[in-house]
Design a protein around this motif. Sequence first.
Motif, PDB file in Angstrom:
ATOM      1  N   VAL A  23       0.492  -1.041  -0.325  1.00 51.75           N
ATOM      2  CA  VAL A  23      -0.176   0.054   0.114  1.00 51.75           C
ATOM      3  C   VAL A  23       0.537   1.532   0.288  1.00 51.75           C
ATOM      4  N   LEU A  24       1.733   1.105   0.938  1.00 50.46           N
ATOM      5  CA  LEU A  24       2.901   2.806   0.957  1.00 50.46           C
ATOM      6  C   LEU A  24       3.663   2.822  -0.352  1.00 50.46           C
ATOM      7  N   ILE A  25       3.729   1.578  -1.346  1.00 49.49           N
ATOM      8  CA  ILE A  25       4.433   2.012  -1.973  1.00 49.49           C
ATOM      9  C   ILE A  25       3.161   2.003  -3.443  1.00 49.49           C
ATOM     10  N   ALA A  26       2.330   1.813  -3.684  1.00 50.45           N
ATOM     11  CA  ALA A  26       1.512   1.745  -4.497  1.00 50.45           C
ATOM     12  C   ALA A  26       0.622   3.389  -4.289  1.00 50.45           C
ATOM     13  N   ASN A  27       1.163   4.022  -3.688  1.00 47.93           N
ATOM     14  CA  ASN A  27       0.279   5.322  -3.059  1.00 47.93           C
ATOM     15  C   ASN A  27       1.857   6.871  -2.712  1.00 47.93           C
ATOM     16  N   LEU A  28       2.988   5.389  -3.279  1.00 51.80           N
ATOM     17  CA  LEU A  28       3.959   7.000  -3.356  1.00 51.80           C
ATOM     18  C   LEU A  28       4.299   6.979  -5.247  1.00 51.80           C
ATOM     19  N   GLY A  29       3.570   5.578  -5.401  1.00 51.60           N
ATOM     20  CA  GLY A  29       3.370   5.784  -6.621  1.00 51.60           C
ATOM     21  C   GLY A  29       2.577   6.747  -7.697  1.00 51.60           C
ATOM     22  N   LEU A  30       1.145   6.347  -7.053  1.00 51.00           N
ATOM     23  CA  LEU A  30       0.435   7.404  -6.976  1.00 51.00           C
ATOM     24  C   LEU A  30       1.026   9.233  -7.461  1.00 51.00           C
ATOM     25  N   PHE A  31       1.521   9.321  -5.597  1.00 53.50           N
ATOM     26  CA  PHE A  31       2.360  10.528  -5.690  1.00 53.50           C
ATOM     27  C   PHE A  31       3.496  10.555  -6.573  1.00 53.50           C
TER      28      PHE A  31
END
Length: 282
Positions: free
Chosen positions: A101-109
């Motif tokens: 979840v952390l990596i995916a949301n950093l990717g979205l950012f």
Amino acid sequence: MTQVLVNGLLLGGLYALAAAGLNLIFGVMRVINMAHGEFLMLGAYVTFYSFSLLGLSPLVSLSLSMLITFGLGWLLMRFVIRRVIGAPELMSILVTYGLAVLIANLGLFFFEGVFRSVPAYSGSIPLMGLSVSKSRGIAFLAAIAISTGTYLFLKHTTLGKAIRATAQHAEVAVACGIDVERVRFFTFALGAALAGAAGSLLITFLSVTPSIGGVFILRAFAICVVGGLGSFMGALGGGLILGVFESLVAFGTNTQIAEAVAYFLLIMVLLVRPQGLLGVKE
């Protein structure tokens, strides 16, 4: 029908490469890595920016993707994953899901939620009356080459034999003088690098977003169960089987129904042969 089977095999080669790293990690550490799909996503974006900003061919940036995801896997192993080795498997699922979840949301950012692709290889190649997409064909050959190289590494090198010994019985491996912790570090990083390689090849013929990891982790799990949890060759066979079945179902019905093929195969294998095609009973 032959064209459909060929397309399924080409896709299955990428599935196999993505699942092989996940199965390798589970086989050595009994850790279920829910963040495995995010390494695939990162590998895809490394290739995208290498192509769009530097003009590098995907086959050139492939090694860069593997190097970056290998390093990230090593760091995560150093600071996070090593703490859940030997703990109940639910613990590893929760921890790695949080990382996903952390990596995916950093990717979205950082990458935004738009679809990205790398149109490096366009057109098709006529082959024995068939039409083979250049991008899929090159990605398949590269995936098979990496998978074969990894298999030969595990089979014939000293470190590869240490990885296999640790997967079979960690306590006996320690008694034989193997540095099990070092082996685990390398295995997790190698599994991450294989996922990064799959992402680099995937983006050449499919559009990706930062959320694609969640889609492919489910397929990777299904492949591992079908082929046999902990079996590297099982992951390769399971990936090819899934690719062919998906193509056949999409040809006979539609792509929406084909999305459920992985889960149908997962349920059937669990009912008939829970250890998978090449797995062994506990």
